[in-house]
Structure formats: structure tokens, C-alpha cells
Design a protein around this motif. Structure first.
Motif: not given
Length: 231
Positions: A67-87, A102-105
Motif C-alpha cells: 500500500g505504500d506510494v513510491l515518492v521519487i526525488d529526481n530534482e525535477g530534472r527535464e533531461d532524463e526519465a528516471c522511471v519506466g516499465d520495469l521499475a 518529481w521528474g519524468l517517466h
């Protein structure tokens, strides 16, 4: 928590925080679910991303609870996606309820198929090519805009945005949000039945009182008569 949030919304939770004096911690504007209509509520599982998926896997292994919600800090970066299908698929089989970034997928089509609520600031094809030194807060807290989120926080997310609320205030916030919800639904029903919102809020009375006392606010007026449209 998730069940109680089903009939509520982040605007109602935000209004409840304001009414109770609970710090209003909202993700920066613009965050959206990958699949419109997805919503999630649960305890925060914070991580800071340094360029590798290993921090997610370690969080799933050592800190995650169903039931947890993963909260990812990627510093709001716009030059990379930090999470995708496998994660995200790994998060789902671990029993997590959702992911907020806090970033892109990326891998949008796959995320839609997986069906887990994922909230981010948009899609971007490139993944990370960096590998930064890992800090001591990697699994303790996540920054999200101006806010710091820890495991002692809850996450609420829907089409209107993402909010973080201290876990020990969640019950009171949801109680108040439910009260506001009932009041506003009744107000909407009465408008549809022909009773204007101005009549319901005794707006003429408010204007008269404000003329007598320029410091008298509409919010004060609503509190006095039991309205809820501003908070």
C-alpha cells in the motif's frame, strides 16, 4: 486511507489542511497521472534517484510495505526519465499502491498496460546516463519541490495534483475533507434545484456587513454561516 480517499479529492484534502492549520504541502503544479483518472493514497516510500534503478530495488527490499506510494526525488530534472516499465512493474508486484515522481517517466504505453497509478511531469525517451554519488538521505527522505517527504508522511494524488500530509494528521484531515465534501455536494444539489450560491451564502448580508466593516472577509462570513466553498 485509500478507501476513504475514494470519494474525496486532492482539492478537498487541501481545503481540509487549510481549515485545520495543517501545513499545505503540494507538489509543484503540472504533475499528472500517466492514465487520466488514476488516483492513489498511501504511506510515502521516499527515495532519491542518483542515476541507477538500484535505489528503487533497495527501497522495495528494505523499507516497503503493502500500500505504500513510491515518492521519487529526481530534482525535477527535464533531461532524463528516471522511471519506466520495469521499475513500475517491480513496484506493483511488491505490493505498492502507486508512484509519484518529481521528474519524468518513460515507457508510457507499458505503464498504461501495467495499470499502476504513476504521476509525473511528463514523458521523455532518454533514461539517465549519469551515475552520481549516493547521499546518506537516499532512502530516508525525498525532496519534492520545496517540500521534504519522509516515511512519516502520507501521499494523496489524483488528476488535480499530489499532496503530502503528516501521517499523524491524516485522520483529522480526512474527517474534515468528508465534512467539506458533504457540504459542497449539498450546495451543488441546491444550485441545481434553483437556489443560487449567492442565496445559500447570504451574499447580500455579506456585502452589507463588509460595507460596515471593510475588514470583514468572505471567508469569515462563510465560517459564521457554515459555508465551505473557499476552504
Amino acid at each position: 486511507m485509500h478507501k476513504r480517499f475514494t470519494e474525496l479529492s486532492t482539492p478537498l484534502v487541501a481545503d481540509a489542511c487549510v481549515r485545520l492549520g495543517v501545513p499545505l504541502r503540494a507538489a509543484p503544479a503540472g504533475i499528472l497521472p500517466v492514465v487520466p483518472g488514476h488516483r492513489v493514497a498511501g504511506r510515502a516510500l521516499p527515495v532519491r534517484h542518483y542515476g541507477s534503478v538500484d535505489v528503487f530495488l533497495e527501497a522495495f527490499t528494505t523499507h516497503a510495505a503493502p500500500g505504500d506510494v513510491l515518492v521519487i526525488d529526481n530534482e525535477g530534472r527535464e533531461d532524463e526519465a528516471c522511471v519506466g516499465d520495469l521499475a513500475v512493474l517491480e513496484a506493483k508486484v511488491t505490493g505498492l499502491a502507486g508512484v509519484v515522481v518529481w521528474g519524468l517517466h518513460r515507457d508510457t504505453a507499458d505503464l498504461v498496460e501495467i495499470g499502476m497509478p504513476v504521476f509525473s511531469y511528463g514523458a521523455h525517451a532518454p533514461g539517465p546516463v549519469r551515475l552520481d554519488p549516493r547521499g546518506p538521505e537516499a532512502l530516508r527522505t525525498a525532496r519534492f519541490g520545496a517540500h521534504t517527504v519522509g516515511a512519516d508522511d502520507a501521499v494523496f494524488a489524483d488528476d488535480d495534483g499530489v499532496l503530502f500530509v503528516a501521517a499523524d494528521r491524516v485522520d483529522a484531515v480526512l474527517d474534515t475533507a468528508e465534512t467539506i465534501f458533504r457540504t459542497e455536494r449539498n450546495q451543488a444539489r441546491r444550485i441545481r434545484a434553483g437556489e443560487t450560491l449567492r442565496d445559500q451564502t447570504r451574499f447580500d448580508e455579506y456585502l452589507r456587513r463588509r460595507a460596515e466593516d471593510p475588514e470583514y472577509t468572505f471567508r469569515q462570513h462563510l465560517r459564521r454561516i457554515g459555508g465551505a466553498i473557499e476552504e
